[in-house]
Design a protein around this motif. Structure first.
Motif, PDB file in Angstrom:
ATOM      1  N   SER A   1       0.861  -1.181   0.000  1.00  0.00           N
ATOM      2  CA  SER A   1       0.000   0.000   0.000  1.00  0.00           C
ATOM      3  C   SER A   1       0.896   1.229   0.000  1.00  0.00           C
ATOM      4  O   SER A   1       1.998   1.201   0.543  1.00  0.00           O
ATOM      5  CB  SER A   1      -0.953   0.006   1.198  1.00  0.00           C
ATOM      6  OG  SER A   1      -0.261   0.049   2.416  1.00  0.00           O
ATOM      7  N   LEU A   2       0.414   2.276  -0.624  1.00  0.00           N
ATOM      8  CA  LEU A   2       1.120   3.542  -0.652  1.00  0.00           C
ATOM      9  C   LEU A   2       0.182   4.607  -0.112  1.00  0.00           C
ATOM     10  O   LEU A   2      -1.018   4.585  -0.420  1.00  0.00           O
ATOM     11  CB  LEU A   2       1.547   3.905  -2.075  1.00  0.00           C
ATOM     12  CG  LEU A   2       2.812   3.263  -2.626  1.00  0.00           C
ATOM     13  CD1 LEU A   2       2.624   1.791  -2.876  1.00  0.00           C
ATOM     14  CD2 LEU A   2       3.254   3.957  -3.886  1.00  0.00           C
ATOM     15  N   GLY A   3       0.737   5.500   0.675  1.00  0.00           N
ATOM     16  CA  GLY A   3      -0.063   6.569   1.232  1.00  0.00           C
ATOM     17  C   GLY A   3       0.721   7.865   1.322  1.00  0.00           C
ATOM     18  O   GLY A   3       1.953   7.849   1.399  1.00  0.00           O
ATOM     19  N   MET A   4      -0.010   8.971   1.297  1.00  0.00           N
ATOM     20  CA  MET A   4       0.582  10.292   1.448  1.00  0.00           C
ATOM     21  C   MET A   4      -0.517  11.225   1.968  1.00  0.00           C
ATOM     22  O   MET A   4      -1.651  11.164   1.475  1.00  0.00           O
ATOM     23  CB  MET A   4       1.095  10.807   0.097  1.00  0.00           C
ATOM     24  CG  MET A   4       1.756  12.174   0.165  1.00  0.00           C
ATOM     25  SD  MET A   4       2.236  12.788  -1.466  1.00  0.00           S
ATOM     26  CE  MET A   4       0.755  13.716  -1.875  1.00  0.00           C
ATOM     27  N   PRO A   5      -0.197  12.065   2.949  1.00  0.00           N
ATOM     28  CA  PRO A   5      -1.204  13.013   3.417  1.00  0.00           C
ATOM     29  C   PRO A   5      -1.736  13.885   2.280  1.00  0.00           C
ATOM     30  O   PRO A   5      -0.958  14.331   1.428  1.00  0.00           O
ATOM     31  CB  PRO A   5      -0.462  13.868   4.454  1.00  0.00           C
ATOM     32  CG  PRO A   5       0.685  13.012   4.898  1.00  0.00           C
ATOM     33  CD  PRO A   5       1.078  12.208   3.686  1.00  0.00           C
ATOM     34  N   ILE A   6      -3.023  14.108   2.286  1.00  0.00           N
ATOM     35  CA  ILE A   6      -3.627  14.998   1.288  1.00  0.00           C
ATOM     36  C   ILE A   6      -3.223  16.420   1.636  1.00  0.00           C
ATOM     37  O   ILE A   6      -3.314  16.835   2.793  1.00  0.00           O
ATOM     38  CB  ILE A   6      -5.175  14.869   1.304  1.00  0.00           C
ATOM     39  CG1 ILE A   6      -5.588  13.444   0.925  1.00  0.00           C
ATOM     40  CG2 ILE A   6      -5.801  15.889   0.345  1.00  0.00           C
ATOM     41  CD1 ILE A   6      -7.042  13.147   1.171  1.00  0.00           C
ATOM     42  N   ARG A   7      -2.753  17.122   0.650  1.00  0.00           N
ATOM     43  CA  ARG A   7      -2.310  18.508   0.895  1.00  0.00           C
ATOM     44  C   ARG A   7      -3.375  19.476   0.535  1.00  0.00           C
ATOM     45  O   ARG A   7      -4.142  19.343  -0.333  1.00  0.00           O
ATOM     46  CB  ARG A   7      -1.040  18.788   0.076  1.00  0.00           C
ATOM     47  CG  ARG A   7       0.085  17.933   0.567  1.00  0.00           C
ATOM     48  CD  ARG A   7       1.395  18.314  -0.127  1.00  0.00           C
ATOM     49  NE  ARG A   7       2.425  17.471   0.433  1.00  0.00           N
ATOM     50  CZ  ARG A   7       3.310  16.789  -0.301  1.00  0.00           C
ATOM     51  NH1 ARG A   7       3.319  16.890  -1.602  1.00  0.00           N
ATOM     52  NH2 ARG A   7       4.214  16.054   0.290  1.00  0.00           N
TER      53      ARG A   7
END
Length: 144
Positions: free
Chosen positions: A138-144
């Protein structure tokens, strides 16, 4: 190979790269060398150490670093009680700084989309992939 723990030419006094990350996954795969090459292409993995088995076909051990964390890999050795089993019941997660770039690189390298990238209720842009060896990521990144 005389036993599973001491291949000829192995020098236990040689320096080993330090592990990074709190929990280090150790993957047993059907073709660990091919997996290392895939992880280099898909996730910009850095190969830190490789210990081939005496049969010249399999890897006894390989240490790579992906996104700052260590991952260990080896081929299955059914003759020593380590049979090949399909990966199941876990997902390896990468929290990244540019999810679109990481995602595109992994898909281009041959990862299969399990869940497309979406903005999630917990505040991350998130998606899931399966690599050619059956491991789910899984890949994740905070929504900016």
């Amino acid at each position: 190979m005389t036993d599973c723990t001491t291949p000829s030419g192995y020098d236990p006094s040689a320096a080993h790269p330090p592990l990074s990350g709190g929990v280090v996954p150790h993957l047993s795969l059907g073709d660990a060398s091919a997996a290392v090459e895939f992880y280099k292409r898909a996730f910009a993995a850095e190969e830190l150490q490789r210990l081939p088995a005496e049969d010249g076909r399999r890897l006894m051990h390989c240490h790579i670093r992906i996104n700052g964390g260590s991952v260990m890999l080896a081929d299955a050795f059914p003759e020593y009680g380590y049979p090949l089993q399909a990966p199941a019941g876990y997902t390896l997660h990468l929290q990244v700084d540019d999810i679109e770039a990481w995602w595109a690189r992994a898909v281009e390298a041959g990862a299969t989309v399990v869940m497309p990238l979406e903005n999630m209720f917990w505040g991350d842009r998130y998606g899931r992939l399966t690599d050619p060896f059956g491991v789910e990521w899984s890949l994740g990144m905070p929504i900016r």
